[in-house]
Design a protein around this motif. Structure first.
Motif: not given
Length: 312
Positions: A90-97
């Motif tokens: 469910y998401g590989l780029k949330s800007y939560n490293e």
């Protein structure tokens, strides 16, 4: 040129089996490996459908992927049952490293385990995002090539939600039509959704299961799909509004509308398909070595090797 990145966000793969024994053997291998490698906490979740079972993998309190097992009755041979196992991130780029790293590690490890053991899988969902480091108000997306039998929203229509503004390109208010669509696309305020202190607007194209059933999966076929949209950014809102007004005046003449869109090249942004090619290469070639270490071969590009991800 405004800064913009191509990202892979949600992705799902599916394994198909001829028997429930094979299905649950593979599931148990995944379950044991997730536990042994401490990839997260795998929790069974309630599902009212008797033919479907679902588990979610938690990183802290956040769901990073689900593992779903179920059955499908074959349309051609109704006496034949297909058993499947579907893994969705469910998401590989949330800007939560840390969260993004955990999501990618869990997913690529499952791909590596599958490749090592010879468990064949196929893509059944893929979200390709273009993240533009500019405010939502400065962006506009128009459809260049409209698909038959698909309804489209009016240009620049906006719906407001608690986590920001969204413009849906296709009109899929009908849930059944939405689920059976080949693809969907929308522009939204990513910084509002992720509560970031800097502007990011995301244009996301969701390739759904029907896309992978109806199309041979190649970079060319995906590029053709990406090219159906004209993605534009504007430093000045009044210029954007002028273009919207012009497009609305000629919206009943598809030929004129298309010609006008093609003249707006200096406002347009494009995806970097090298990112997509690298991602597809990784999930197809990742493996576990003799010591159980995750390895991701580097992609050869024009005689060189490049790999934007580090081995874990």
């Amino acid at each position: 040129m405004i800064r913009h990145n191509t990202e892979i966000d949600t992705v799902a793969i599916q394994f198909d089996f001829d028997s429930t024994d094979d299905q649950y053997q593979v599931f148990n291998i995944f379950q044991d490996y997730i536990r042994d490698e401490k990839l997260g906490y795998l929790k069974k979740i309630f599902n009212s459908k008797a033919y479907k079972s679902e588990h979610e993998l938690l990183y802290g309190q956040t769901r990073i992927l689900t593992i779903q097992t179920g059955t499908i009755q074959k349309k051609i041979n109704k006496n034949k049952t297909q058993y499947y196992l579907r893994i969705k991130v469910y998401g590989l780029k949330s800007y939560n490293e840390s969260l993004d790293k955990a999501s990618f590690k869990a997913f690529i490890t499952i791909c590596a385990l599958s490749n090592t053991f010879g468990f064949r899988f196929r893509l059944c969902e893929l979200d390709i995002a273009l993240d533009v480091f500019i405010a939502f108000e400065n962006m506009l997306v128009a459809s260049i090539q409209k698909s038959p039998n698909v309804r489209y929203n009016n240009l620049a229509d906006i719906q407001f939600y608690q986590d920001g503004a969204t413009s849906y390109i296709e009109d899929y208010r009908n849930i059944k039509a939405r689920n059976y669509a080949v693809l969907r696309s929308y522009l939204y305020d990513k910084s509002a959704k992720e509560k970031l202190d800097y502007p990011i607007t995301r244009f996301e194209i969701k390739l759904q299961n029907r896309f992978f059933i109806n199309n041979t999966l190649t970079i060319k076929s995906i590029q053709k799909t990406l090219d159906k949209y004209c993605i534009m950014y504007f430093n000045e809102i009044n210029i954007k509004q002028g273009i919207i007004n012009n497009l609305k005046k000629i919206s009943n003449n598809r030929e004129r509308e298309l010609y006008y869109l093609l003249t707006l090249g200096h406002f347009r942004l494009s995806h970097n398909v090298d990112v997509l090619q690298e991602f597809l290469w990784q999930i197809e070639t990742a493996y576990l070595d003799l010591f159980g270490n995750l390895k991701i071969p580097m992609l050869p590009l024009q005689g060189k090797y490049y790999n934007p991800f580090q081995n874990f």
